[in-house]
Design a protein around this motif. Structure first.
Motif, PDB file in Angstrom:
ATOM      1  N   ALA A  67       0.848  -1.192   0.000  1.00 31.37           N
ATOM      2  CA  ALA A  67       0.000   0.000   0.000  1.00 31.37           C
ATOM      3  C   ALA A  67       0.879   1.235   0.000  1.00 31.37           C
ATOM      4  O   ALA A  67       1.892   1.291   0.704  1.00 31.37           O
ATOM      5  CB  ALA A  67      -0.918   0.009   1.219  1.00 31.37           C
ATOM      6  N   VAL A  68       0.505   2.243  -0.805  1.00 25.51           N
ATOM      7  CA  VAL A  68       1.290   3.460  -0.889  1.00 25.51           C
ATOM      8  C   VAL A  68       0.370   4.627  -1.232  1.00 25.51           C
ATOM      9  O   VAL A  68      -0.641   4.459  -1.920  1.00 25.51           O
ATOM     10  CB  VAL A  68       2.401   3.320  -1.954  1.00 25.51           C
ATOM     11  N   GLU A  69       0.726   5.801  -0.726  1.00 26.57           N
ATOM     12  CA  GLU A  69       0.072   7.045  -1.119  1.00 26.57           C
ATOM     13  C   GLU A  69       1.000   7.759  -2.097  1.00 26.57           C
ATOM     14  O   GLU A  69       2.122   8.127  -1.750  1.00 26.57           O
ATOM     15  CB  GLU A  69      -0.205   7.928   0.099  1.00 26.57           C
ATOM     16  N   LEU A  83      -6.112   7.977 -13.750  1.00 27.60           N
ATOM     17  CA  LEU A  83      -6.429   7.621 -12.358  1.00 27.60           C
ATOM     18  C   LEU A  83      -7.912   7.279 -12.209  1.00 27.60           C
ATOM     19  O   LEU A  83      -8.653   7.945 -11.497  1.00 27.60           O
ATOM     20  CB  LEU A  83      -6.072   8.774 -11.417  1.00 27.60           C
ATOM     21  N   GLU A  84      -8.343   6.248 -12.865  1.00 30.75           N
ATOM     22  CA  GLU A  84      -9.733   5.801 -12.729  1.00 30.75           C
ATOM     23  C   GLU A  84      -9.874   4.992 -11.432  1.00 30.75           C
ATOM     24  O   GLU A  84      -9.249   3.935 -11.273  1.00 30.75           O
ATOM     25  CB  GLU A  84     -10.134   4.950 -13.928  1.00 30.75           C
ATOM     26  N   THR A  85     -10.676   5.493 -10.532  1.00 29.00           N
ATOM     27  CA  THR A  85     -10.825   4.864  -9.210  1.00 29.00           C
ATOM     28  C   THR A  85     -11.314   3.426  -9.347  1.00 29.00           C
ATOM     29  O   THR A  85     -12.275   3.143 -10.058  1.00 29.00           O
ATOM     30  CB  THR A  85     -11.817   5.666  -8.356  1.00 29.00           C
ATOM     31  N   GLY A  86     -10.623   2.527  -8.636  1.00 31.98           N
ATOM     32  CA  GLY A  86     -11.013   1.120  -8.642  1.00 31.98           C
ATOM     33  C   GLY A  86     -10.409   0.319  -9.780  1.00 31.98           C
ATOM     34  O   GLY A  86     -10.583  -0.900  -9.828  1.00 31.98           O
ATOM     35  N   ARG A  87      -9.680   0.967 -10.681  1.00 33.23           N
ATOM     36  CA  ARG A  87      -9.091   0.247 -11.814  1.00 33.23           C
ATOM     37  C   ARG A  87      -7.804  -0.448 -11.379  1.00 33.23           C
ATOM     38  O   ARG A  87      -7.016   0.088 -10.610  1.00 33.23           O
ATOM     39  CB  ARG A  87      -8.806   1.217 -12.962  1.00 33.23           C
ATOM     40  N   ARG A  88      -7.612  -1.639 -11.907  1.00 33.90           N
ATOM     41  CA  ARG A  88      -6.394  -2.389 -11.616  1.00 33.90           C
ATOM     42  C   ARG A  88      -5.322  -2.004 -12.632  1.00 33.90           C
ATOM     43  O   ARG A  88      -5.559  -2.044 -13.846  1.00 33.90           O
ATOM     44  CB  ARG A  88      -6.667  -3.886 -11.678  1.00 33.90           C
ATOM     45  N   VAL A  89      -4.148  -1.619 -12.148  1.00 28.70           N
ATOM     46  CA  VAL A  89      -3.053  -1.204 -13.022  1.00 28.70           C
ATOM     47  C   VAL A  89      -1.868  -2.135 -12.820  1.00 28.70           C
ATOM     48  O   VAL A  89      -1.734  -2.792 -11.782  1.00 28.70           O
ATOM     49  CB  VAL A  89      -2.644   0.259 -12.741  1.00 28.70           C
ATOM     50  N   GLU A  90      -1.000  -2.153 -13.826  1.00 33.54           N
ATOM     51  CA  GLU A  90       0.191  -2.981 -13.770  1.00 33.54           C
ATOM     52  C   GLU A  90       1.392  -2.155 -13.332  1.00 33.54           C
ATOM     53  O   GLU A  90       1.393  -0.926 -13.426  1.00 33.54           O
ATOM     54  CB  GLU A  90       0.464  -3.609 -15.133  1.00 33.54           C
ATOM     55  N   VAL A 172      -6.224   1.349  -8.005  1.00 32.62           N
ATOM     56  CA  VAL A 172      -6.140   2.795  -7.793  1.00 32.62           C
ATOM     57  C   VAL A 172      -7.265   3.248  -6.868  1.00 32.62           C
ATOM     58  O   VAL A 172      -8.417   2.795  -6.977  1.00 32.62           O
ATOM     59  CB  VAL A 172      -6.241   3.532  -9.141  1.00 32.62           C
ATOM     60  N   GLY A 173      -6.933   4.161  -5.960  1.00 34.65           N
ATOM     61  CA  GLY A 173      -7.923   4.691  -5.035  1.00 34.65           C
ATOM     62  C   GLY A 173      -8.529   5.997  -5.532  1.00 34.65           C
ATOM     63  O   GLY A 173      -8.436   6.350  -6.707  1.00 34.65           O
ATOM     64  N   LEU A 174      -9.151   6.725  -4.618  1.00 32.52           N
ATOM     65  CA  LEU A 174      -9.805   7.986  -4.961  1.00 32.52           C
ATOM     66  C   LEU A 174      -8.776   9.056  -5.290  1.00 32.52           C
ATOM     67  O   LEU A 174      -7.659   9.066  -4.763  1.00 32.52           O
ATOM     68  CB  LEU A 174     -10.674   8.458  -3.797  1.00 32.52           C
ATOM     69  N   SER A 175      -9.189   9.998  -6.167  1.00 31.83           N
ATOM     70  CA  SER A 175      -8.315  11.106  -6.541  1.00 31.83           C
ATOM     71  C   SER A 175      -9.172  12.337  -6.842  1.00 31.83           C
ATOM     72  O   SER A 175     -10.262  12.228  -7.407  1.00 31.83           O
ATOM     73  CB  SER A 175      -7.475  10.744  -7.767  1.00 31.83           C
ATOM     74  N   ASP A 176      -8.640  13.509  -6.454  1.00 25.06           N
ATOM     75  CA  ASP A 176      -9.321  14.781  -6.726  1.00 25.06           C
ATOM     76  C   ASP A 176      -8.593  15.593  -7.783  1.00 25.06           C
ATOM     77  O   ASP A 176      -8.882  16.772  -7.983  1.00 25.06           O
ATOM     78  CB  ASP A 176      -9.428  15.609  -5.435  1.00 25.06           C
ATOM     79  N   ILE A 177      -7.633  14.994  -8.479  1.00 25.74           N
ATOM     80  CA  ILE A 177      -6.839  15.690  -9.473  1.00 25.74           C
ATOM     81  C   ILE A 177      -7.533  15.636 -10.835  1.00 25.74           C
ATOM     82  O   ILE A 177      -8.146  14.617 -11.186  1.00 25.74           O
ATOM     83  CB  ILE A 177      -5.435  15.080  -9.567  1.00 25.74           C
ATOM     84  N   SER A 178      -7.426  16.718 -11.592  1.00 26.82           N
ATOM     85  CA  SER A 178      -7.989  16.745 -12.938  1.00 26.82           C
ATOM     86  C   SER A 178      -6.955  17.297 -13.903  1.00 26.82           C
ATOM     87  O   SER A 178      -6.010  18.003 -13.506  1.00 26.82           O
ATOM     88  CB  SER A 178      -9.260  17.604 -12.990  1.00 26.82           C
ATOM     89  N   SER A 188      -0.681  15.007  -2.632  1.00 25.04           N
ATOM     90  CA  SER A 188      -1.154  13.622  -2.685  1.00 25.04           C
ATOM     91  C   SER A 188      -2.047  13.442  -3.907  1.00 25.04           C
ATOM     92  O   SER A 188      -3.007  14.192  -4.110  1.00 25.04           O
ATOM     93  CB  SER A 188      -1.939  13.285  -1.407  1.00 25.04           C
ATOM     94  N   VAL A 189      -1.719  12.464  -4.715  1.00 27.71           N
ATOM     95  CA  VAL A 189      -2.443  12.234  -5.967  1.00 27.71           C
ATOM     96  C   VAL A 189      -3.508  11.163  -5.801  1.00 27.71           C
ATOM     97  O   VAL A 189      -4.674  11.355  -6.132  1.00 27.71           O
ATOM     98  CB  VAL A 189      -1.453  11.851  -7.086  1.00 27.71           C
TER      99      VAL A 189
END
Length: 364
Positions: A67-69, A83-90, A172-178, A188-189
């Motif tokens: 886990a990392v921020e 940064l699509e929330t909940g998407r699995r990335v490699e 990927v978790g929640l993000s407020d960046i656009s 924090s991204v």
């Protein structure tokens, strides 16, 4: 005078009738007492061999295995966002990129300076072979090459810091960046968690230390999914026992292939210390009197009282370690009215034992 004789005859008749009725009553009681007590209707079940587990129950919290921020290293304007929330990335996938035009230009400048420093150094080496310049001048040019190479490496790092890559595969978790937003260094991204397997931390009482080892089976249950169990195994044992709780902290890895479990979630854990095949009987068949535990067995229409030693308990069932065999029909209903030697009549009833809503927990 005749009235007195009449009264006397009536009294004598009443006395004779009373004596006759009393004699018949005694004879009826004697006959009833001589009859046998009717057989008691009971249901029986044969002991079964099943898998029995010695377990320890505990509660704990889930953590992501990794886990990392994610935060930015430099300031800049966002030009690419993935940064699509909940998407699995490699691992290595680009999640965010800042405007890096200035960083690229700085790198080109330093690469040009490095190329010039190398040319001057090579020319100085040729002149040195003819003793046209001193060795100190050659050394200075060599130092300039080394400095330029270090500056190029620094410029490359600054350029790489304009993008954020996934350090490991995860969700990927929640993000407020656009896109288009200007963010400063240290912003924090989002968060990134590995959730294929979750780490469950809990504690076990110190009295079980001699029975605990790595690799033992752990089953987890969550109030969010009451009809589902999650399997895993014990992977780490703490090095110290807590003096306050007299328990040892341990960690287990719980399989989470469907991604149902999330970091921080509460979970109850069942650690299997030992597993074996043993005889089990319905728990309702066991009678207790003082320190003795016993059951009734139906033999040739007669109830026989048998003392038993019990072991582990499961929902609705209990292990019998001594006293019974698989061929002993254990009485499961009506035994509270029996004494050893009483006649019994066995009824066939599949519903003599009520359905147990915990039966799925026992089978799993």
């Amino acid at each position: 005078m005749w009235k007195q004789w009449l009264i006397a005859l009536v009294l004598v008749a009443v006395a004779i009738g009373g004596a006759f009725m009393y004699q018949n009553l005694d004879d009826g009681d004697a006959a009833q007492g001589g009859r046998e007590r009717p057989a008691s209707a009971v249901n029986t079940r044969l002991p079964q061999m099943e898998t029995v587990r010695d377990v320890v129950n505990a509660v704990g919290s889930l953590k992501a295995l990794n886990a990392v921020e994610l935060t930015t290293e430099v300031s800049g304007r966002v030009v690419q966002l993935n940064l699509e929330t909940g998407r699995r990335v490699e691992q290595g996938e680009v999640l965010l990129r800042l405007d890096d035009r200035q960083a690229r230009a700085d790198l080109q400048v330093i690469e040009a300076q490095l190329a010039d420093a190398r040319r001057q150094y090579e020319r100085a080496q040729r002149l040195r072979s003819n003793n046209s310049i001193s060795q100190s001048q050659v050394d200075e040019l060599r130092t300039a090459v080394d400095v330029a190479e270090a500056q190029r490496q620094s410029a490359r790092v600054r350029l790489e810091n304009h993008r954020i890559e996934a350090p490991f595969a995860g969700v990927v978790g929640l993000s407020d960046i656009s896109v288009g937003a200007y963010i400063t260094a240290g912003t924090s991204v989002t968060t990134l968690d590995t959730t294929d397997r979750m780490e469950l931390g809990f504690s076990i009482p110190e009295r079980f230390l001699g029975q605990v080892s790595r690799g033992q089976q752990v089953r987890g249950a969550s109030p969010a999914y009451p009809d589902q169990t999650f399997s895993g195994q014990l992977v780490e044992l703490g090095s110290r026992v807590s003096e306050l709780s007299r328990s040892l902290p341990v960690r287990a890895l719980i399989d989470n292939p469907d991604g149902l479990l999330r970091p921080g979630q509460f979970m109850s854990a069942t650690l299997t210390l030992r597993q074996r095949e043993a005889l089990v009987i319905p728990e309702q068949a066991v009678m207790i009197r003082g320190d003795e535990q016993y059951v009734f067995v139906a033999e040739d229409g007669v109830a026989r009282r048998v003392s038993v030693n019990l072991g582990s308990r499961m929902p609705g069932f209990v292990e019998v370690s001594k006293g019974l065999s698989q061929e002993d029909p254990v009485i499961v209903t009506g035994q509270d009215r029996l004494s050893s030697g009483d006649r019994v009549r066995v009824l066939e009833d599949d519903k003599a034992i009520p359905e147990n809503r915990f039966i799925t927990a026992r089978e799993s």
